[in-house]
Design a protein around this motif. Structure first.
Motif, PDB file in Angstrom:
ATOM      1  N   GLY A 103       0.807  -1.214   0.000  1.00  0.00           N
ATOM      2  CA  GLY A 103       0.000   0.000   0.000  1.00  0.00           C
ATOM      3  C   GLY A 103       0.835   1.257   0.000  1.00  0.00           C
ATOM      4  O   GLY A 103       1.974   1.273  -0.455  1.00  0.00           O
ATOM      5  N   ARG A 104       0.275   2.313   0.578  1.00  0.00           N
ATOM      6  CA  ARG A 104       0.906   3.625   0.482  1.00  0.00           C
ATOM      7  C   ARG A 104       1.821   3.980   1.649  1.00  0.00           C
ATOM      8  O   ARG A 104       2.329   5.091   1.719  1.00  0.00           O
ATOM      9  CB  ARG A 104      -0.152   4.702   0.319  1.00  0.00           C
ATOM     10  CG  ARG A 104      -1.143   4.776   1.436  1.00  0.00           C
ATOM     11  CD  ARG A 104      -2.282   5.754   1.108  1.00  0.00           C
ATOM     12  NE  ARG A 104      -3.237   5.785   2.185  1.00  0.00           N
ATOM     13  CZ  ARG A 104      -3.193   6.643   3.203  1.00  0.00           C
ATOM     14  NH1 ARG A 104      -2.247   7.560   3.238  1.00  0.00           N
ATOM     15  NH2 ARG A 104      -4.095   6.597   4.149  1.00  0.00           N
ATOM     16  N   GLY A 105       2.058   3.040   2.552  1.00  0.00           N
ATOM     17  CA  GLY A 105       2.948   3.321   3.675  1.00  0.00           C
ATOM     18  C   GLY A 105       3.801   2.133   4.033  1.00  0.00           C
ATOM     19  O   GLY A 105       3.406   0.986   3.827  1.00  0.00           O
ATOM     20  N   PHE A 106       4.961   2.404   4.601  1.00  0.00           N
ATOM     21  CA  PHE A 106       5.846   1.341   5.051  1.00  0.00           C
ATOM     22  C   PHE A 106       5.297   0.744   6.345  1.00  0.00           C
ATOM     23  O   PHE A 106       4.942  -0.426   6.404  1.00  0.00           O
ATOM     24  CB  PHE A 106       7.261   1.896   5.255  1.00  0.00           C
ATOM     25  CG  PHE A 106       8.244   0.889   5.787  1.00  0.00           C
ATOM     26  CD1 PHE A 106       8.712  -0.134   4.977  1.00  0.00           C
ATOM     27  CD2 PHE A 106       8.700   0.957   7.096  1.00  0.00           C
ATOM     28  CE1 PHE A 106       9.613  -1.082   5.462  1.00  0.00           C
ATOM     29  CE2 PHE A 106       9.603   0.034   7.584  1.00  0.00           C
ATOM     30  CZ  PHE A 106      10.058  -0.992   6.772  1.00  0.00           C
ATOM     31  N   CYS A 107       5.227   1.560   7.398  1.00  0.00           N
ATOM     32  CA  CYS A 107       4.708   1.082   8.684  1.00  0.00           C
ATOM     33  C   CYS A 107       4.410   2.296   9.564  1.00  0.00           C
ATOM     34  O   CYS A 107       5.301   3.093   9.844  1.00  0.00           O
ATOM     35  CB  CYS A 107       5.715   0.169   9.365  1.00  0.00           C
ATOM     36  SG  CYS A 107       5.170  -0.441  10.976  1.00  0.00           S
ATOM     37  N   SER A 108       3.177   2.394  10.009  1.00  0.00           N
ATOM     38  CA  SER A 108       2.769   3.543  10.817  1.00  0.00           C
ATOM     39  C   SER A 108       3.040   3.364  12.303  1.00  0.00           C
ATOM     40  O   SER A 108       2.617   4.177  13.111  1.00  0.00           O
ATOM     41  CB  SER A 108       1.275   3.829  10.599  1.00  0.00           C
ATOM     42  OG  SER A 108       0.496   2.708  10.980  1.00  0.00           O
ATOM     43  N   GLY A 109       3.758   2.298  12.669  1.00  0.00           N
ATOM     44  CA  GLY A 109       4.101   2.085  14.075  1.00  0.00           C
ATOM     45  C   GLY A 109       3.187   1.075  14.742  1.00  0.00           C
ATOM     46  O   GLY A 109       2.583   0.229  14.080  1.00  0.00           O
ATOM     47  N   GLN A 110       3.079   1.160  16.043  1.00  0.00           N
ATOM     48  CA  GLN A 110       2.262   0.235  16.833  1.00  0.00           C
ATOM     49  C   GLN A 110       0.779   0.467  16.547  1.00  0.00           C
ATOM     50  O   GLN A 110       0.313   1.592  16.539  1.00  0.00           O
ATOM     51  CB  GLN A 110       2.531   0.447  18.327  1.00  0.00           C
ATOM     52  CG  GLN A 110       1.586  -0.260  19.266  1.00  0.00           C
ATOM     53  CD  GLN A 110       1.634  -1.776  19.182  1.00  0.00           C
ATOM     54  OE1 GLN A 110       2.686  -2.353  19.004  1.00  0.00           O
ATOM     55  NE2 GLN A 110       0.496  -2.417  19.315  1.00  0.00           N
ATOM     56  N   ASP A 111       0.040  -0.605  16.328  1.00  0.00           N
ATOM     57  CA  ASP A 111      -1.416  -0.530  16.196  1.00  0.00           C
ATOM     58  C   ASP A 111      -1.979  -0.405  17.603  1.00  0.00           C
ATOM     59  O   ASP A 111      -1.988  -1.367  18.371  1.00  0.00           O
ATOM     60  CB  ASP A 111      -1.955  -1.787  15.504  1.00  0.00           C
ATOM     61  CG  ASP A 111      -3.437  -1.699  15.204  1.00  0.00           C
ATOM     62  OD1 ASP A 111      -4.150  -0.932  15.899  1.00  0.00           O
ATOM     63  OD2 ASP A 111      -3.896  -2.391  14.282  1.00  0.00           O
ATOM     64  N   LEU A 112      -2.432   0.779  17.952  1.00  0.00           N
ATOM     65  CA  LEU A 112      -2.891   1.038  19.312  1.00  0.00           C
ATOM     66  C   LEU A 112      -4.133   0.241  19.675  1.00  0.00           C
ATOM     67  O   LEU A 112      -4.385  -0.013  20.851  1.00  0.00           O
ATOM     68  CB  LEU A 112      -3.119   2.530  19.507  1.00  0.00           C
ATOM     69  CG  LEU A 112      -1.862   3.390  19.345  1.00  0.00           C
ATOM     70  CD1 LEU A 112      -2.194   4.865  19.511  1.00  0.00           C
ATOM     71  CD2 LEU A 112      -0.775   2.963  20.311  1.00  0.00           C
ATOM     72  N   SER A 113      -4.898  -0.200  18.683  1.00  0.00           N
ATOM     73  CA  SER A 113      -6.071  -1.020  18.989  1.00  0.00           C
ATOM     74  C   SER A 113      -5.677  -2.436  19.377  1.00  0.00           C
ATOM     75  O   SER A 113      -6.509  -3.197  19.877  1.00  0.00           O
ATOM     76  CB  SER A 113      -7.033  -1.047  17.792  1.00  0.00           C
ATOM     77  OG  SER A 113      -6.450  -1.746  16.709  1.00  0.00           O
ATOM     78  N   ASP A 114      -4.423  -2.806  19.203  1.00  0.00           N
ATOM     79  CA  ASP A 114      -3.926  -4.133  19.545  1.00  0.00           C
ATOM     80  C   ASP A 114      -3.536  -4.234  21.017  1.00  0.00           C
ATOM     81  O   ASP A 114      -3.374  -5.325  21.543  1.00  0.00           O
ATOM     82  CB  ASP A 114      -2.718  -4.481  18.662  1.00  0.00           C
ATOM     83  CG  ASP A 114      -2.286  -5.928  18.762  1.00  0.00           C
ATOM     84  OD1 ASP A 114      -3.142  -6.817  18.616  1.00  0.00           O
ATOM     85  OD2 ASP A 114      -1.087  -6.166  18.990  1.00  0.00           O
ATOM     86  N   ALA A 115      -3.381  -3.107  21.668  1.00  0.00           N
ATOM     87  CA  ALA A 115      -2.971  -3.085  23.075  1.00  0.00           C
ATOM     88  C   ALA A 115      -4.198  -2.890  23.960  1.00  0.00           C
ATOM     89  O   ALA A 115      -5.029  -2.026  23.711  1.00  0.00           O
ATOM     90  CB  ALA A 115      -1.973  -1.960  23.310  1.00  0.00           C
ATOM     91  N   GLY A 116      -4.303  -3.704  24.982  1.00  0.00           N
ATOM     92  CA  GLY A 116      -5.400  -3.586  25.928  1.00  0.00           C
ATOM     93  C   GLY A 116      -5.005  -2.738  27.120  1.00  0.00           C
ATOM     94  O   GLY A 116      -3.850  -2.326  27.260  1.00  0.00           O
ATOM     95  N   PRO A 117      -5.952  -2.494  28.017  1.00  0.00           N
ATOM     96  CA  PRO A 117      -5.666  -1.651  29.181  1.00  0.00           C
ATOM     97  C   PRO A 117      -4.650  -2.276  30.142  1.00  0.00           C
ATOM     98  O   PRO A 117      -4.005  -1.567  30.905  1.00  0.00           O
ATOM     99  CB  PRO A 117      -7.032  -1.491  29.856  1.00  0.00           C
ATOM    100  CG  PRO A 117      -7.861  -2.619  29.341  1.00  0.00           C
ATOM    101  CD  PRO A 117      -7.326  -2.958  27.982  1.00  0.00           C
ATOM    102  N   ASP A 118      -4.499  -3.588  30.099  1.00  0.00           N
ATOM    103  CA  ASP A 118      -3.559  -4.268  30.991  1.00  0.00           C
ATOM    104  C   ASP A 118      -2.244  -4.628  30.310  1.00  0.00           C
ATOM    105  O   ASP A 118      -1.456  -5.411  30.839  1.00  0.00           O
ATOM    106  CB  ASP A 118      -4.195  -5.554  31.535  1.00  0.00           C
ATOM    107  CG  ASP A 118      -5.413  -5.273  32.395  1.00  0.00           C
ATOM    108  OD1 ASP A 118      -5.453  -4.195  33.022  1.00  0.00           O
ATOM    109  OD2 ASP A 118      -6.320  -6.124  32.426  1.00  0.00           O
ATOM    110  N   THR A 119      -1.997  -4.060  29.142  1.00  0.00           N
ATOM    111  CA  THR A 119      -0.770  -4.366  28.406  1.00  0.00           C
ATOM    112  C   THR A 119       0.451  -3.907  29.175  1.00  0.00           C
ATOM    113  O   THR A 119       0.520  -2.771  29.630  1.00  0.00           O
ATOM    114  CB  THR A 119      -0.799  -3.698  27.018  1.00  0.00           C
ATOM    115  OG1 THR A 119      -1.916  -4.185  26.296  1.00  0.00           O
ATOM    116  CG2 THR A 119       0.475  -3.990  26.247  1.00  0.00           C
TER     117      THR A 119
END
Length: 140
Positions: A74-90
């Motif tokens: 696609g149009r980007g290499f990597c936008s960093g950490q997917d914040l929706s992948d981390a839960g409140p207890d991460t």
């Protein structure tokens, strides 16, 4: 210092031959390994699954390829950490130590040259991923 997985390696690492990739693609053609981050709808944001798959593919490439190219779909290499992948207890310290560090160390300390073909945004952890490579070639 290189982090080498021990006998307590996660299941995906012990059974590398059976791992199928959901968030990346990897191919090796005549010594050229190409690892593509493949979540273009999320600008290739990193998830736990993606970090495991990248580490696995990099390890595979180092035993079968002469050079490894990292790029993004696609149009980007990597936008960093997917914040929706981390839960409140991460536990972010544990995540950095057990997931990010082995992934980046595998790229940085690997025995074959790595090239990051940065085809768009490389933000946060995505920039670290690119900078772990031996050579970075980027679009404007």
């Amino acid at each position: 210092m290189s982090m080498v997985p021990g006998s307590a390696a996660p299941e995906w690492r012990r059974n590398r031959d059976r791992m199928t990739y959901q968030t990346i693609t990897y191919g090796d053609n005549d010594g050229l390994g190409v690892l593509t981050l493949n979540r273009p709808e999320r600008m290739n944001a990193l998830t736990r699954t993606m970090r495991a798959e990248i580490t696995d593919a990099v390890t595979r490439a180092q035993s079968s390829a002469r050079v490894l190219v990292l790029t993004g779909a696609g149009r980007g290499f990597c936008s960093g950490q997917d914040l929706s992948d981390a839960g409140p207890d991460t536990d972010f310290e544990k995540t950095l130590r057990e997931e990010y560090e082995p992934m980046l160390t595998a790229i940085y300390d690997g025995p074959i040259p790595t090239i990051a073909a940065v085809n768009g945004a490389a933000a946060g952890a995505g920039a670290n991923l690119a900078l772990a490579a031996d050579v970075v070639i980027a679009t404007e």
